[in-house]
Design a protein around this motif. Structure first.
Motif, PDB file in Angstrom:
ATOM      1  N   MET A  34       0.869  -1.273   0.131  1.00  0.00           N
ATOM      2  CA  MET A  34      -0.036  -0.095  -0.189  1.00  0.00           C
ATOM      3  C   MET A  34       0.896   1.187   0.086  1.00  0.00           C
ATOM      4  O   MET A  34       0.545   2.361  -0.598  1.00  0.00           O
ATOM      5  CB  MET A  34      -1.054  -0.017   1.335  1.00  0.00           C
ATOM      6  CG  MET A  34      -2.198  -1.005   1.255  1.00  0.00           C
ATOM      7  SD  MET A  34      -3.135  -1.022   2.701  1.00  0.00           S
ATOM      8  CE  MET A  34      -4.629  -1.796   2.229  1.00  0.00           C
ATOM      9  N   LYS A  43      -3.685   4.912  -6.123  1.00  0.00           N
ATOM     10  CA  LYS A  43      -4.903   4.870  -4.947  1.00  0.00           C
ATOM     11  C   LYS A  43      -4.964   3.619  -4.501  1.00  0.00           C
ATOM     12  O   LYS A  43      -5.005   2.475  -5.375  1.00  0.00           O
ATOM     13  CB  LYS A  43      -6.059   5.627  -5.594  1.00  0.00           C
ATOM     14  CG  LYS A  43      -6.799   5.307  -6.654  1.00  0.00           C
ATOM     15  CD  LYS A  43      -7.812   6.112  -7.260  1.00  0.00           C
ATOM     16  CE  LYS A  43      -8.334   5.614  -8.490  1.00  0.00           C
ATOM     17  NZ  LYS A  43      -7.380   5.612  -9.600  1.00  0.00           N
ATOM     18  N   ILE A  44      -6.039   3.754  -3.420  1.00  0.00           N
ATOM     19  CA  ILE A  44      -6.553   2.399  -2.772  1.00  0.00           C
ATOM     20  C   ILE A  44      -8.106   2.454  -2.740  1.00  0.00           C
ATOM     21  O   ILE A  44      -8.768   3.188  -2.167  1.00  0.00           O
ATOM     22  CB  ILE A  44      -5.860   2.192  -1.396  1.00  0.00           C
ATOM     23  CG1 ILE A  44      -4.298   2.073  -1.470  1.00  0.00           C
ATOM     24  CG2 ILE A  44      -6.449   0.810  -0.714  1.00  0.00           C
ATOM     25  CD1 ILE A  44      -3.763   2.129  -0.075  1.00  0.00           C
ATOM     26  N   SER A  46     -11.617   0.571  -1.707  1.00  0.00           N
ATOM     27  CA  SER A  46     -11.957  -0.491  -0.663  1.00  0.00           C
ATOM     28  C   SER A  46     -13.468  -0.788  -0.857  1.00  0.00           C
ATOM     29  O   SER A  46     -14.421   0.293  -1.302  1.00  0.00           O
ATOM     30  CB  SER A  46     -11.490   0.068   0.617  1.00  0.00           C
ATOM     31  OG  SER A  46     -12.187   1.284   0.956  1.00  0.00           O
ATOM     32  N   SER A  60     -10.731   3.913   4.558  1.00  0.00           N
ATOM     33  CA  SER A  60     -10.673   5.282   3.441  1.00  0.00           C
ATOM     34  C   SER A  60     -10.578   6.512   4.107  1.00  0.00           C
ATOM     35  O   SER A  60      -9.920   7.383   3.898  1.00  0.00           O
ATOM     36  CB  SER A  60     -11.812   5.231   2.587  1.00  0.00           C
ATOM     37  OG  SER A  60     -11.748   6.296   1.743  1.00  0.00           O
ATOM     38  N   MET A  63      -7.220   7.256   5.951  1.00  0.00           N
ATOM     39  CA  MET A  63      -6.229   7.464   4.764  1.00  0.00           C
ATOM     40  C   MET A  63      -6.643   8.966   4.418  1.00  0.00           C
ATOM     41  O   MET A  63      -5.512   9.778   4.260  1.00  0.00           O
ATOM     42  CB  MET A  63      -6.193   6.655   3.530  1.00  0.00           C
ATOM     43  CG  MET A  63      -5.904   5.242   3.804  1.00  0.00           C
ATOM     44  SD  MET A  63      -4.098   4.734   3.947  1.00  0.00           S
ATOM     45  CE  MET A  63      -3.576   5.033   2.301  1.00  0.00           C
ATOM     46  N   ALA A  76      -7.571   7.360  -1.199  1.00  0.00           N
ATOM     47  CA  ALA A  76      -8.255   6.076  -1.070  1.00  0.00           C
ATOM     48  C   ALA A  76      -9.691   6.499  -1.350  1.00  0.00           C
ATOM     49  O   ALA A  76     -10.228   7.634  -1.066  1.00  0.00           O
ATOM     50  CB  ALA A  76      -7.921   5.711   0.533  1.00  0.00           C
TER      51      ALA A  76
END
Length: 194
Positions: A34, A43-44, A46, A60, A63, A76
């Motif tokens: 990550m 980006k992540i 979820s 999220s 982050m 995120a």
């Protein structure tokens, strides 16, 4: 009632103690992955259902805003927050597609998907993992029990964090701790110790 409360606390503690032996390494790998994604400008995304949707949003928010220190926001997106998008996809296609269609629209190669399912059997999370692979993304999966369907859908480069428990409440409690570990390790790698 007091005895029941004490038993719930004892069960939660015991599950966490069992889990740390199994999960420390994949949590470390996930945090490194990550952090690298963020460093590289990715980006992540979820996702999850019910309590797992809450966990996805919790990750999220930690982050995007902050975890335990003042710092810039990190990229995120929780895919469970836009009710108009969720309901239109569920209505026009199926509920199994509510996360996958978002992953296909928002995900780019190098991004990561954090998929959360206590059973590992949530069809829409499974579909999201498949969509992530189509987009050139890897998945980090938080699950429990035997890993469910998600375990069989993981590709090379994906990371499974599977809580060794059969009890949904205990799995969710460990998932929250895992999320806090991830946030802590990401911050420490990017910004140093407090």
């Amino acid at each position: 009632m007091k005895e029941r409360i004490q038993q719930n606390f004892a069960d939660s503690i015991a599950t966490k103690q069992r889990a740390v032996e199994v999960l420390a390494e994949p949590i470390e790998l996930a945090a490194r992955r990550m952090t690298q994604a963020v460093i590289e400008g990715h980006k992540i995304l979820s996702c999850g259902n019910g309590g797992s949707a809450g966990d996805a949003q919790h990750f999220s928010s930690e982050m995007l805003n902050r975890f335990e220190r003042e710092r810039r926001g990190l990229p995120a997106i929780a895919l469970s927050t836009d009710t108009s998008t969720l309901t239109s996809i569920a209505n026009d296609y199926s509920y199994d597609q509510v996360f996958a269609r978002q992953v296909r629209a928002l995900g780019t190669p190098g991004d990561l998907l954090l998929g959360i399912s206590t059973s590992g059997r949530s069809p829409n999370v499974v579909e999201a993992v498949d969509a992530a692979h189509e987009q050139g993304m890897n998945a980090i999966v938080l699950s429990g029990r035997d890993g469910g369907t998600l375990r069989g859908r993981l590709a090379e480069g994906d990371i499974e964090i599977c809580v060794p428990s059969e009890v949904t409440a205990r799995i969710q409690e460990v998932h929250l701790l895992v999320i806090h570990c991830l946030c802590d390790l990401i911050d420490r790698q990017l910004f140093g110790d407090l």
